[in-house]
Design a protein around this motif. Structure first.
Motif, PDB file in Angstrom:
ATOM      1  N   ASP A  25       0.409  60.698  52.796  1.00  0.00           N
ATOM      2  CA  ASP A  25       1.118  61.977  52.821  1.00  0.00           C
ATOM      3  C   ASP A  25       0.123  63.106  53.066  1.00  0.00           C
ATOM      4  N   MET A  26       0.457  64.003  53.984  1.00  0.00           N
ATOM      5  CA  MET A  26      -0.379  65.168  54.265  1.00  0.00           C
ATOM      6  C   MET A  26       0.438  66.433  54.081  1.00  0.00           C
ATOM      7  N   GLN A  27      -0.137  67.385  53.352  1.00  0.00           N
ATOM      8  CA  GLN A  27       0.534  68.658  53.114  1.00  0.00           C
ATOM      9  C   GLN A  27      -0.391  69.795  53.524  1.00  0.00           C
ATOM     10  N   THR A  55       1.513  54.285  52.676  1.00  0.00           N
ATOM     11  CA  THR A  55       1.744  55.527  53.420  1.00  0.00           C
ATOM     12  C   THR A  55       0.690  56.556  53.054  1.00  0.00           C
ATOM     13  N   MET A  67       4.288  65.451  55.978  1.00  0.00           N
ATOM     14  CA  MET A  67       4.043  64.510  57.063  1.00  0.00           C
ATOM     15  C   MET A  67       3.620  63.186  56.461  1.00  0.00           C
ATOM     16  N   LYS A  68       4.180  62.095  56.943  1.00  0.00           N
ATOM     17  CA  LYS A  68       3.782  60.770  56.501  1.00  0.00           C
ATOM     18  C   LYS A  68       3.213  59.993  57.675  1.00  0.00           C
ATOM     19  N   ASN A 106       1.721  56.071  58.636  1.00  0.00           N
ATOM     20  CA  ASN A 106       1.548  54.697  58.208  1.00  0.00           C
ATOM     21  C   ASN A 106       0.083  54.315  58.270  1.00  0.00           C
ATOM     22  N   SER A 145      -2.895  62.747  50.181  1.00  0.00           N
ATOM     23  CA  SER A 145      -2.508  61.990  49.006  1.00  0.00           C
ATOM     24  C   SER A 145      -2.218  60.569  49.442  1.00  0.00           C
TER      25      SER A 145
END
Length: 286
Positions: free
Chosen positions: A45-47, A43, A1-2, A4, A26
Motif C-alpha cells: 500500500d502506498m499513500q 500487497t 494505491m495497491k 502486487n 506499508s
C-alpha cells in the motif's frame, strides 16, 4: 494505491521515478501456519504524504512528536504535521551554504538529520552537509572537491522552525572527490551521536586524497587507514559532555593508535544504519 508484490518480495527493490514526491510504504505480509496461503495475497500500500520537493532523501521524527521532518538534499528541511499539512516555510534553509549540486544527480548536499533525545525541551538538532571547498588540496596541483560539516542548530523559542543563525560547527573535513560522502546521523540508545562518513570518492579508494593502508591487495585505502582522516569510517561522539564534543571512553581506539572518534571502519559509502545499545545492527552500504 495497491501494488502486487512479486514472489521474491523480501528481496525486491522498488524505484519511484517521479521526483519530489514522498510516499509512505506499508508492506503487509500475510503470514499463516496454513501452507495453502498464496503469495498472491501479498500487497504493497502506498499513500501520498507530501510533494513538491526537489530531492527528498530522509524522513525523520523527533522523540515524542507526531511531526515529520523531510530532508531535501538541496539544503532544506520541511515539516509535516500530524494532520498531513506541509508547512510552506522550511524548518531550516541552508541552501545558500551548500556546494553547487549537479542537477542530473549528486552525492553531496544536505545528507543527514538527527534530533537530540531532549529536543522537545532543549531544541537541539544536528545536520550533515557539504559546502564549497576550502583552499588547497590533497596534493600539490590538486584541489579539494568540497568541505563536509556536521553542525548543531537550535529552534527558535515558541516557533516551529530553526534559528539559522544558531549554527555551531561540530566537525569538518575535506573531501577529495564529490562522491561517497555517507551522510547518515543517528543517536544510539547510549545517547552518543553516530556519523557515517564515506571514503572520499573516486574509485577503489585510491588517487589524490586517498592514503595508503595495511591492506596490500589495494594500493590505497582511507577506509582502512585509522590515523590519516575520518573518511570511510563511522564516528561516535558525545555532544553532551564537552564543547564541541567529547570522546566516549569505550570507543575502540581510545588510548591506542587510531583517531579517538572512530567507532567502526572499512566503509566505502555507508548510507544508513540502525544503532541500538551501543552497536550498529544493520548498515546499508554501497
Amino acid at each position: 494505491m495497491k501494488v502486487n508484490l512479486p514472489a521474491n518480495a523480501s528481496r525486491a527493490t522498488f524505484k519511484f521515478l517521479q521526483p519530489g514526491v514522498l510516499v509512505v510504504l506499508s508492506v503487509l505480509l500475510i503470514q499463516s501456519c496454513q501452507k495453502s496461503i498464496s503469495h498472491d495475497l501479498r500487497t504493497l500500500d502506498m499513500q501520498l504524504v507530501a510533494e513538491d520537493f526537489v530531492s527528498p532523501i530522509q524522513l525523520v521524527s523527533s522523540n515524542a512528536s507526531q511531526r515529520l521532518y523531510v530532508v531535501d538534499q538541496i539544503g532544506k528541511i520541511w515539516t509535516i504535521d500530524k494532520d498531513g499539512y506541509k508547512n510552506p516555510t522550511p524548518f531550516l534553509d541552508i541552501s545558500s551554504k551548500i556546494v553547487s549540486l549537479n542537477p542530473d544527480g549528486d552525492e553531496r548536499g544536505l545528507l543527514g538529520l538527527a534530533f537530540h533525545k531532549d529536543f522537545k525541551t532543549n531544541g537541539r538538532f544536528f545536520i550533515y552537509y557539504q559546502l564549497p571547498p576550502r583552499a588547497g588540496g590533497p596534493v600539490p596541483g590538486a584541489t579539494w572537491n568540497n568541505l563536509s560539516r556536521v553542525s548543531e542548530f537550535n529552534v527558535i523559542p515558541d516557533a516551529i522552525r530553526a534559528d539559522p543563525n544558531s549554527e555551531k560547527v561540530i566537525l569538518e573535513w575535506d573531501d577529495p572527490q564529490g562522491n561517497h560522502n555517507g551522510g547518515s546521523l543517528a543517536f544510539g540508545h547510549d545517547n552518543y551521536l553516530y556519523i557515517a562518513v564515506g571514503d572520499g570518492g573516486g574509485a577503489n579508494d585510491v588517487g589524490p586524497g586517498h592514503f595508503d593502508d595495511w591492506y596490500t591487495p589495494n594500493a590505497g585505502g582511507n577506509a582502512q587507514n585509522l590515523e590519516a582522516n575520518f573518511l570511510g569510517k563511522i564516528l561516535c561522539i558525545d555532544i553532551d559532555v564537552a564543547s564541541p564534543y567529547g570522546i566516549p571512553p569505550a570507543n575502540p581506539f581510545v588510548g591506542k593508535p587510531g583517531l579517538d572518534e572512530i567507532w567502526a571502519f572499512g566503509f566505502a559509502q555507508s548510507l544508513s544504519y540502525v544503532v541500538r545499545y551501543g552497536r550498529i545492527e544493520r548498515v546499508n552500504c554501497r
